[in-house]
Design a protein around this motif. Structure first.
Motif, PDB file in Angstrom:
ATOM      1  N   PHE A 123       5.904  15.361  -2.112  1.00  0.00           N
ATOM      2  CA  PHE A 123       6.373  14.081  -2.636  1.00  0.00           C
ATOM      3  C   PHE A 123       7.679  13.684  -1.968  1.00  0.00           C
ATOM      4  CE2 PHE A 123       4.111  16.062  -6.270  1.00  0.00           C
ATOM      5  CZ  PHE A 123       3.100  15.122  -6.425  1.00  0.00           C
ATOM      6  N   LEU A 124       8.044  12.432  -2.208  1.00  0.00           N
ATOM      7  CA  LEU A 124       9.371  11.935  -1.888  1.00  0.00           C
ATOM      8  C   LEU A 124      10.029  11.483  -3.184  1.00  0.00           C
ATOM      9  CD1 LEU A 124       8.531   9.545   1.101  1.00  0.00           C
ATOM     10  CD2 LEU A 124       9.199  11.944   1.237  1.00  0.00           C
ATOM     11  N   ALA A 125      11.332  11.576  -3.233  1.00  0.00           N
ATOM     12  CA  ALA A 125      12.112  10.859  -4.241  1.00  0.00           C
ATOM     13  C   ALA A 125      12.877   9.795  -3.482  1.00  0.00           C
ATOM     14  CB  ALA A 125      13.065  11.797  -4.974  1.00  0.00           C
ATOM     15  N   ALA A 126      12.821   8.555  -3.947  1.00  0.00           N
ATOM     16  CA  ALA A 126      13.458   7.458  -3.235  1.00  0.00           C
ATOM     17  C   ALA A 126      13.818   6.353  -4.218  1.00  0.00           C
ATOM     18  CB  ALA A 126      12.539   6.923  -2.140  1.00  0.00           C
ATOM     19  N   VAL A 127      14.662   5.454  -3.767  1.00  0.00           N
ATOM     20  CA  VAL A 127      15.115   4.333  -4.591  1.00  0.00           C
ATOM     21  C   VAL A 127      14.462   3.056  -4.075  1.00  0.00           C
ATOM     22  CG1 VAL A 127      17.113   2.985  -5.342  1.00  0.00           C
ATOM     23  CG2 VAL A 127      17.308   5.480  -5.075  1.00  0.00           C
ATOM     24  N   TYR A 128      13.945   2.268  -5.019  1.00  0.00           N
ATOM     25  CA  TYR A 128      13.351   0.969  -4.693  1.00  0.00           C
ATOM     26  C   TYR A 128      13.969  -0.054  -5.645  1.00  0.00           C
ATOM     27  CZ  TYR A 128       9.855  -2.507  -3.399  1.00  0.00           C
ATOM     28  OH  TYR A 128       9.229  -3.636  -2.923  1.00  0.00           O
ATOM     29  N   GLY A 129      14.814  -0.924  -5.096  1.00  0.00           N
ATOM     30  CA  GLY A 129      15.550  -1.845  -5.964  1.00  0.00           C
ATOM     31  C   GLY A 129      16.451  -1.061  -6.897  1.00  0.00           C
ATOM     32  N   HIS A 130      16.247  -1.223  -8.201  1.00  0.00           N
ATOM     33  CA  HIS A 130      16.995  -0.455  -9.187  1.00  0.00           C
ATOM     34  C   HIS A 130      16.092   0.562  -9.876  1.00  0.00           C
ATOM     35  CE1 HIS A 130      20.719  -2.646  -8.790  1.00  0.00           C
ATOM     36  NE2 HIS A 130      20.069  -3.793  -8.878  1.00  0.00           N
ATOM     37  N   GLU A 131      15.138   1.096  -9.136  1.00  0.00           N
ATOM     38  CA  GLU A 131      14.243   2.117  -9.677  1.00  0.00           C
ATOM     39  C   GLU A 131      14.316   3.390  -8.861  1.00  0.00           C
ATOM     40  OE1 GLU A 131      10.560  -0.480 -11.608  1.00  0.00           O
ATOM     41  OE2 GLU A 131      10.239   0.723  -9.812  1.00  0.00           O
ATOM     42  N   LEU A 132      14.315   4.516  -9.556  1.00  0.00           N
ATOM     43  CA  LEU A 132      14.075   5.808  -8.924  1.00  0.00           C
ATOM     44  C   LEU A 132      12.576   6.059  -8.977  1.00  0.00           C
ATOM     45  CD1 LEU A 132      14.920   8.637  -7.836  1.00  0.00           C
ATOM     46  CD2 LEU A 132      15.063   9.360 -10.234  1.00  0.00           C
ATOM     47  N   ARG A 133      11.970   6.379  -7.836  1.00  0.00           N
ATOM     48  CA  ARG A 133      10.534   6.608  -7.793  1.00  0.00           C
ATOM     49  C   ARG A 133      10.209   7.953  -7.165  1.00  0.00           C
ATOM     50  NH1 ARG A 133       7.763   0.841  -5.836  1.00  0.00           N
ATOM     51  NH2 ARG A 133       8.525  -0.424  -7.596  1.00  0.00           N
ATOM     52  N   ALA A 134       9.151   8.566  -7.670  1.00  0.00           N
ATOM     53  CA  ALA A 134       8.533   9.721  -7.023  1.00  0.00           C
ATOM     54  C   ALA A 134       7.210   9.232  -6.456  1.00  0.00           C
ATOM     55  CB  ALA A 134       8.304  10.847  -8.018  1.00  0.00           C
ATOM     56  N   LEU A 135       7.013   9.438  -5.167  1.00  0.00           N
ATOM     57  CA  LEU A 135       5.819   8.922  -4.509  1.00  0.00           C
ATOM     58  C   LEU A 135       5.330   9.899  -3.462  1.00  0.00           C
ATOM     59  CD1 LEU A 135       6.870   6.270  -1.867  1.00  0.00           C
ATOM     60  CD2 LEU A 135       8.576   7.428  -3.258  1.00  0.00           C
ATOM     61  N   GLU A 136       4.074   9.752  -3.097  1.00  0.00           N
ATOM     62  CA  GLU A 136       3.500  10.550  -2.024  1.00  0.00           C
ATOM     63  C   GLU A 136       3.903   9.950  -0.681  1.00  0.00           C
ATOM     64  OE1 GLU A 136      -0.619  11.437  -2.392  1.00  0.00           O
ATOM     65  OE2 GLU A 136      -0.524  11.690  -4.572  1.00  0.00           O
ATOM     66  N   PRO A 137       3.832  10.740   0.390  1.00  0.00           N
ATOM     67  CA  PRO A 137       4.212  10.216   1.695  1.00  0.00           C
ATOM     68  C   PRO A 137       3.374   9.028   2.164  1.00  0.00           C
ATOM     69  CG  PRO A 137       4.220  12.609   1.733  1.00  0.00           C
ATOM     70  CD  PRO A 137       3.618  12.203   0.419  1.00  0.00           C
ATOM     71  N   ASP A 138       2.199   8.816   1.559  1.00  0.00           N
ATOM     72  CA  ASP A 138       1.400   7.647   1.934  1.00  0.00           C
ATOM     73  C   ASP A 138       1.765   6.413   1.116  1.00  0.00           C
ATOM     74  OD1 ASP A 138       0.328   8.144  -0.556  1.00  0.00           O
ATOM     75  OD2 ASP A 138      -1.705   8.568   0.156  1.00  0.00           O
ATOM     76  N   GLY A 139       2.745   6.548   0.216  1.00  0.00           N
ATOM     77  CA  GLY A 139       3.219   5.405  -0.550  1.00  0.00           C
ATOM     78  C   GLY A 139       2.715   5.323  -1.968  1.00  0.00           C
ATOM     79  N   ASP A 140       1.770   6.160  -2.378  1.00  0.00           N
ATOM     80  CA  ASP A 140       1.265   6.132  -3.757  1.00  0.00           C
ATOM     81  C   ASP A 140       2.368   6.586  -4.722  1.00  0.00           C
ATOM     82  OD1 ASP A 140      -1.185   5.296  -2.885  1.00  0.00           O
ATOM     83  OD2 ASP A 140      -2.130   7.267  -2.972  1.00  0.00           O
ATOM     84  N   VAL A 141       2.698   5.724  -5.674  1.00  0.00           N
ATOM     85  CA  VAL A 141       3.776   6.017  -6.620  1.00  0.00           C
ATOM     86  C   VAL A 141       3.233   6.810  -7.797  1.00  0.00           C
ATOM     87  CG1 VAL A 141       5.487   5.006  -8.183  1.00  0.00           C
ATOM     88  CG2 VAL A 141       5.031   3.925  -5.960  1.00  0.00           C
ATOM     89  N   HIS A 142       3.905   7.924  -8.134  1.00  0.00           N
ATOM     90  CA  HIS A 142       3.503   8.744  -9.279  1.00  0.00           C
ATOM     91  C   HIS A 142       4.261   8.368 -10.540  1.00  0.00           C
ATOM     92  CE1 HIS A 142       0.869  12.139  -7.710  1.00  0.00           C
ATOM     93  NE2 HIS A 142       1.030  11.325  -6.689  1.00  0.00           N
ATOM     94  N   TRP A 143       5.531   8.048 -10.401  1.00  0.00           N
ATOM     95  CA  TRP A 143       6.287   7.590 -11.557  1.00  0.00           C
ATOM     96  C   TRP A 143       7.542   6.863 -11.089  1.00  0.00           C
ATOM     97  CZ3 TRP A 143      11.135   9.664 -11.568  1.00  0.00           C
ATOM     98  CH2 TRP A 143      11.312  10.958 -11.075  1.00  0.00           C
ATOM     99  N   SER A 144       8.142   6.133 -12.006  1.00  0.00           N
ATOM    100  CA  SER A 144       9.387   5.426 -11.700  1.00  0.00           C
ATOM    101  C   SER A 144      10.236   5.333 -12.960  1.00  0.00           C
ATOM    102  CB  SER A 144       9.100   4.028 -11.144  1.00  0.00           C
ATOM    103  OG  SER A 144       8.484   3.215 -12.125  1.00  0.00           O
ATOM    104  N   ILE A 145      11.551   5.259 -12.754  1.00  0.00           N
ATOM    105  CA  ILE A 145      12.513   5.102 -13.835  1.00  0.00           C
ATOM    106  C   ILE A 145      13.477   3.996 -13.430  1.00  0.00           C
ATOM    107  CG2 ILE A 145      14.431   6.165 -15.087  1.00  0.00           C
ATOM    108  CD1 ILE A 145      13.051   8.823 -14.840  1.00  0.00           C
ATOM    109  N   GLY A 146      13.683   3.027 -14.292  1.00  0.00           N
ATOM    110  CA  GLY A 146      14.615   1.950 -14.001  1.00  0.00           C
ATOM    111  C   GLY A 146      16.050   2.375 -14.245  1.00  0.00           C
TER     112      GLY A 146
END
Length: 370
Positions: A123-146
């Protein structure tokens, strides 16, 4: 003999040769001549280098490096493959996060920033806007926290699938489970540098705004140690969790797992990057001084530095390949990456056109497993 073991005379030849490399750098990027470069190395190292810089063995060892860094025609115009097979590279840029496969193919995760690998690169942990997201390297998001002003997420590496993610929300340092559960405040205010997880534990080292580095067990919410130090610029643990590196503006300081001081080496310049070699207690620090940069190799248990690679211009982010056979360095002022073959610098591959490939402000964020 393994690649880690220098050939007879290789170490001395390498240390005699940094003038050859510096000359090649200087031909690429003009730099002021008024300052002496040698303070980047300790006095004993500098004296040995200066005494033997132009010897034939030294020139022979680094002949390929001179060729590699001299002239644009010697740098490959694009990253067609990674030198370490079955690995992946993570790059952060103004366009987003890039995942680069070993064959050179890459995927843009547009709009993401501050991306980092999870253990084993699943997985990756990354920030998108004002969200913390855990996603796969292909971009599929598993969860997010605002979270407002989320930044610098870092995965733990405790093993057994029971991971944590530390991240900032403004200056507050927070921790959440790798499955998105249990999000909580760890400390209300921290210095904004990436925290460092001790491997195989849920112990986190972070920088207190007043200066000390704090080691805390995040599950028990108990402070294990406050390490008095100058304001840190980087934190890193060795793979075995036995050494903690604290890089300050003036020195590279090494501590044991309980926070006891082991070693301190002065840097002679401004540190801009540091990384432990995998499965080792040695580490590299990139230092800038005036219009020059240097890569210094150090051992946790010994004072002193070996000058690996000096020259004009700005070196930036750094990452080891998972097998520790390659060292990747961003040469920001030349719009290139340098792949150095082992700490002995037995081979160098230069790749140009980094901004064209990844967009502005491209920075190496990690070199991971398949």
């Amino acid at each position: 003999m393994s690649w880690r073991e220098p050939a007879p005379g290789e170490r001395d030849a390498g240390e005699r040769s940094w003038e050859v490399v510096r000359e090649a750098f200087d031909e690429r990027i003009p730099a002021p001549r008024g300052r002496d470069w040698r303070p980047f190395a300790l006095a004993a190292v500098a004296a040995a280098v200066a005494a033997a810089a132009l010897s034939p063995p030294g020139q022979a060892v680094f002949g390929s490096i001179r060729d590699a860094v001299r002239g644009e025609e010697n740098a490959k115009p694009g990253l067609f493959s990674l030198p370490a097979a079955r690995t992946r590279l993570l790059v952060n840029s103004a366009q987003g996060a890039w995942v680069v496969q070993s064959d050179g193919s890459k995927r843009l995760l547009s709009g993401y920033r501050d991306a980092s690998w999870s253990p084993h690169g699943r997985f990756l942990a990354a920030v998108y806007g004002h969200e913390l997201r855990a996603l796969e390297p292909d971009g599929d998001v598993h969860w997010s926290i605002g979270r407002l002003n989320a930044a610098l997420p870092r995965w733990s590496n405790a093993g057994g699938g029971d991971e944590r993610v530390a991240y900032f929300a403004g200056r507050a340092l927070r921790v959440v489970g790798g499955d998105s559960r249990g999000d909580r405040l760890l400390v209300a205010r921290s210095r904004l540098i990436a925290p460092a997880w001790r491997p195989k534990t849920h112990v986190l080292a972070y920088a207190d705004p007043e200066g000390p580095v704090v080691m805390v067990d995040v599950d028990r919410r108990s402070v294990l140690r406050r390490i008095p130090t100058k304001p840190p610029r980087a934190l890193a643990w060795s793979d075995d969790g036995l050494r903690l590196l604290i890089v300050t503006r003036t020195s590279a300081d090494v501590f044991d797992a309980k926070g006891h001081a082991i070693n301190s080496t002065p840097l002679g310049g401004i540190p801009v990057g540091a990384a432990f070699s995998p499965k080792s207690h040695r580490f590299v620090v990139i230092v800038r001084r005036a219009a020059r940069s240097a890569i210094l190799l150090m051992q946790s248990d010994r004072t002193g530095a070996r000058l690996l690679f000096p020259g004009a211009g700005e070196l930036g982010a750094i990452a080891w390949s998972p097998d520790a056979r390659w060292l990747l360095v961003g040469w920001d002022s030349a719009d290139q990456w340098l792949f150095l073959r082992s700490a002995a610098v037995r081979k160098l591959r230069a790749v140009s056109g980094i901004e064209d490939a990844f967009g502005p402000n491209a920075e190496i964020a990690g070199w991971c497993c398949p």
